[in-house]
Write a protein that holds these residues in place. Structure first.
Motif, PDB file in Angstrom:
ATOM      1  N   THR A 253       0.844  -1.194   0.000  1.00 19.74           N
ATOM      2  CA  THR A 253       0.000   0.000   0.000  1.00 19.74           C
ATOM      3  C   THR A 253       0.880   1.244   0.000  1.00 19.74           C
ATOM      4  OG1 THR A 253      -0.091   0.208   2.408  1.00 19.74           O
ATOM      5  CG2 THR A 253      -1.735  -1.245   1.345  1.00 19.74           C
ATOM      6  N   GLY A 254       0.255   2.395  -0.248  1.00 17.25           N
ATOM      7  CA  GLY A 254       1.002   3.633  -0.184  1.00 17.25           C
ATOM      8  C   GLY A 254       1.612   3.852   1.181  1.00 17.25           C
ATOM      9  N   ARG A 255       0.840   3.584   2.224  1.00 14.80           N
ATOM     10  CA  ARG A 255       1.350   3.751   3.585  1.00 14.80           C
ATOM     11  C   ARG A 255       2.527   2.808   3.847  1.00 14.80           C
ATOM     12  NH1 ARG A 255      -1.259   5.978   7.703  1.00 14.80           N
ATOM     13  NH2 ARG A 255      -3.272   5.695   6.639  1.00 14.80           N
ATOM     14  N   GLN A 256       2.400   1.547   3.424  1.00 14.33           N
ATOM     15  CA  GLN A 256       3.484   0.589   3.648  1.00 14.33           C
ATOM     16  C   GLN A 256       4.761   1.008   2.923  1.00 14.33           C
ATOM     17  OE1 GLN A 256       1.473  -2.920   2.267  1.00 14.33           O
ATOM     18  NE2 GLN A 256       0.829  -3.550   4.335  1.00 14.33           N
ATOM     19  N   ASN A 257       4.620   1.549   1.722  1.00 16.94           N
ATOM     20  CA  ASN A 257       5.794   2.042   1.011  1.00 16.94           C
ATOM     21  C   ASN A 257       6.486   3.149   1.800  1.00 16.94           C
ATOM     22  OD1 ASN A 257       6.495   1.217  -2.012  1.00 16.94           O
ATOM     23  ND2 ASN A 257       4.297   0.886  -1.734  1.00 16.94           N
ATOM     24  N   LEU A 258       5.702   4.084   2.331  1.00 17.38           N
ATOM     25  CA  LEU A 258       6.296   5.191   3.078  1.00 17.38           C
ATOM     26  C   LEU A 258       6.896   4.720   4.395  1.00 17.38           C
ATOM     27  CD1 LEU A 258       3.863   8.195   2.508  1.00 17.38           C
ATOM     28  CD2 LEU A 258       6.043   7.699   1.405  1.00 17.38           C
ATOM     29  N   LEU A 259       6.236   3.780   5.067  1.00 11.58           N
ATOM     30  CA  LEU A 259       6.800   3.250   6.306  1.00 11.58           C
ATOM     31  C   LEU A 259       8.148   2.590   6.056  1.00 11.58           C
ATOM     32  CD1 LEU A 259       3.585   1.735   7.939  1.00 11.58           C
ATOM     33  CD2 LEU A 259       4.931   3.654   8.820  1.00 11.58           C
TER      34      LEU A 259
ATOM     35  N   LEU B 226      -2.896  12.099  -0.395  1.00 13.64           N
ATOM     36  CA  LEU B 226      -3.116  10.661  -0.565  1.00 13.64           C
ATOM     37  C   LEU B 226      -3.679  10.002   0.695  1.00 13.64           C
ATOM     38  CD1 LEU B 226       0.087   9.558  -2.533  1.00 13.64           C
ATOM     39  CD2 LEU B 226      -2.214   9.915  -3.438  1.00 13.64           C
ATOM     40  N   ALA B 227      -4.113  10.779   1.656  1.00 11.27           N
ATOM     41  CA  ALA B 227      -4.590  10.196   2.907  1.00 11.27           C
ATOM     42  C   ALA B 227      -5.762   9.240   2.676  1.00 11.27           C
ATOM     43  CB  ALA B 227      -4.992  11.303   3.880  1.00 11.27           C
TER      44      ALA B 227
ATOM     45  N   ARG C 129      -4.569   1.617   0.027  1.00 13.02           N
ATOM     46  CA  ARG C 129      -4.768   0.876  -1.213  1.00 13.02           C
ATOM     47  C   ARG C 129      -3.410   0.455  -1.769  1.00 13.02           C
ATOM     48  NH1 ARG C 129      -8.381   4.567  -5.029  1.00 13.02           N
ATOM     49  NH2 ARG C 129      -7.291   3.239  -6.536  1.00 13.02           N
ATOM     50  N   ARG C 130      -3.390  -0.694  -2.442  1.00  8.09           N
ATOM     51  CA  ARG C 130      -2.139  -1.145  -3.057  1.00  8.09           C
ATOM     52  C   ARG C 130      -1.725  -0.191  -4.181  1.00  8.09           C
ATOM     53  NH1 ARG C 130      -0.811  -6.543  -1.719  1.00  8.09           N
ATOM     54  NH2 ARG C 130      -2.501  -7.638  -0.611  1.00  8.09           N
ATOM     55  N   VAL C 131      -0.433   0.022  -4.285  1.00  9.13           N
ATOM     56  CA  VAL C 131       0.095   0.980  -5.256  1.00  9.13           C
ATOM     57  C   VAL C 131      -0.170   0.531  -6.689  1.00  9.13           C
ATOM     58  CG1 VAL C 131       2.255   1.961  -6.158  1.00  9.13           C
ATOM     59  CG2 VAL C 131       1.804   1.952  -3.701  1.00  9.13           C
ATOM     60  N   ARG C 132      -0.323  -0.769  -6.907  1.00  9.42           N
ATOM     61  CA  ARG C 132      -0.592  -1.238  -8.272  1.00  9.42           C
ATOM     62  C   ARG C 132      -1.907  -0.677  -8.805  1.00  9.42           C
ATOM     63  NH1 ARG C 132      -1.496  -7.580  -6.641  1.00  9.42           N
ATOM     64  NH2 ARG C 132      -3.581  -7.402  -5.715  1.00  9.42           N
ATOM     65  N   GLY C 133      -2.782  -0.229  -7.938  1.00 14.44           N
ATOM     66  CA  GLY C 133      -4.027   0.381  -8.370  1.00 14.44           C
ATOM     67  C   GLY C 133      -3.972   1.895  -8.455  1.00 14.44           C
ATOM     68  N   TYR C 134      -2.799   2.469  -8.209  1.00 16.34           N
ATOM     69  CA  TYR C 134      -2.646   3.921  -8.271  1.00 16.34           C
ATOM     70  C   TYR C 134      -2.506   4.388  -9.726  1.00 16.34           C
ATOM     71  CZ  TYR C 134      -1.754   4.687  -3.239  1.00 16.34           C
ATOM     72  OH  TYR C 134      -1.864   4.794  -1.879  1.00 16.34           O
TER      73      TYR C 134
END
Length: 343
Positions: A109-115, A142-143, A148-153
């Motif tokens: 997800t976007g959050r997991q990428n940033l973490l 992007l809050a 959501r998974r980044v593949r859907g961004y």
């Protein structure tokens, strides 16, 4: 005579401070091809520099060398007063960079990428990571899609997520390579706001962009790269005012004014709304005196400030730059310039 000038940012730039970034004789070749050739560049502390150049001019290669992601063939780089690569571990934690595009894990997800990236920040303690990630997700808009998974961004959402990484902690220098790529007009305005916020907080910002209007609205300084060489650079107002622009003469007798000027060897043409466009060259008082002496009524004379697109076109005129090997094929994609272990 009136003179129109755009309003440009006025950064806290003082000549007594060392540059935030310095390149001396910087060059890079790939095989027999010269991609960057002898670039000397000082970026004043506290400035916002726009790096411009046609496709293939060597902008991304130059940016990679400036933040230590690519070794130069010759020359030297200093960041925040320290020479690279010897002081990389000392200075790179204070530098944030988005080069080419964000390197993201699509299944996270976007959050997991940033973490994940926050955990590698030397200046960000473990206790501060969750709050820092939440804050930056809101800053880049992007809050609502953070989980959501980044593949859907979309492309624009991925670009926003990439921009979030340099914002995870306060930086002294931020380097952004085409940060508005894939963004709609609202996203482009958001990038302008973020650049202004970072600069107001004390960061020096270097931005490469094809959107000349955004550079003109955002940047205090400009550097123009062409065929791998720096062809112009300095404060934006000085670059725009480096030579006289055309005159616009308002007169009810445009046709006669054009005949008078052309007869004296001055290039002029009538344009809508009772105006005459006089090509750069003659001084305004001389044009007015010539027209008045010929009996032409002159209501107003203005010399609009040059626009950045006009200056850019003049500086990069000529044949298209040669196609070089792109540095993305020489080294793996990288976009967060940090070093050292997390404290």
């Amino acid at each position: 005579m009136q003179q129109s000038r755009a309003t440009h940012p006025v950064p806290d730039v003082r000549p007594d401070r060392p540059p935030a970034l310095r390149a001396v004789g910087l060059g890079r070749g790939f095989g027999s091809r010269r991609v960057v050739d002898g670039v000397d560049l000082d970026v004043p502390m506290g400035s916002v520099l726009g790096l411009l150049g046609p496709n293939g001019a060597g902008k991304t290669t130059l940016l990679r060398m400036l933040v230590g992601l690519l070794a130069p063939t010759e020359g030297a780089v200093e960041l925040l007063g320290r020479r690279l690569p010897g002081h990389a571990a000392e200075v790179l934690p204070h530098v944030g960079a988005l080069i080419e595009g964000p390197a993201l894990h699509a299944h996270r997800t976007g959050r997991q990428n940033l973490l994940r990236h926050a955990a590698a920040e030397p200046l960000l303690s473990s206790a501060r990571i969750p709050a820092a990630v939440d804050a930056v997700l809101h800053r880049v808009g992007l809050a609502d899609v953070a989980d959501r998974r980044v593949r859907g961004y979309s492309l624009g959402m991925r670009q926003r997520l990439g921009l979030a990484v340099p914002l995870l902690t306060r930086r002294r220098l931020v380097v952004l390579d085409e940060p508005t790529n894939g963004l709609d007009p609202a996203g482009t305005r958001d990038v302008r706001r973020l650049v202004a916020e970072m600069n107001a907080a004390g960061a020096t910002v270097v931005v490469s962009s094809h959107l000349l209007s955004e550079v003109e609205a955002t940047c205090s300084h400009v550097a123009v790269l062409h065929h791998g060489r720096l062809v112009a650079g300095g404060p934006l107002p000085a670059l725009l005012g480096d030579r006289p622009g055309p005159l616009l003469v308002t007169t009810p007798d445009g046709d006669r004014a054009v005949r008078v000027l052309v007869a004296r060897g001055i290039d002029a043409e009538e344009v809508p709304r009772t105006r005459v466009h006089v090509a750069p060259g003659p001084a305004a008082p001389d044009v007015v005196a010539l027209l008045v002496h010929a009996g032409v009524a002159v209501q107003e004379v203005t010399r609009p400030a040059a626009r950045l697109d006009e200056v850019f076109a003049r500086l990069t005129a000529g044949s298209a730059p040669p196609v070089h090997h792109d540095d993305r094929h020489a080294v793996p994609p990288a976009w967060a310039a940090t070093a050292g272990a997390r404290r």
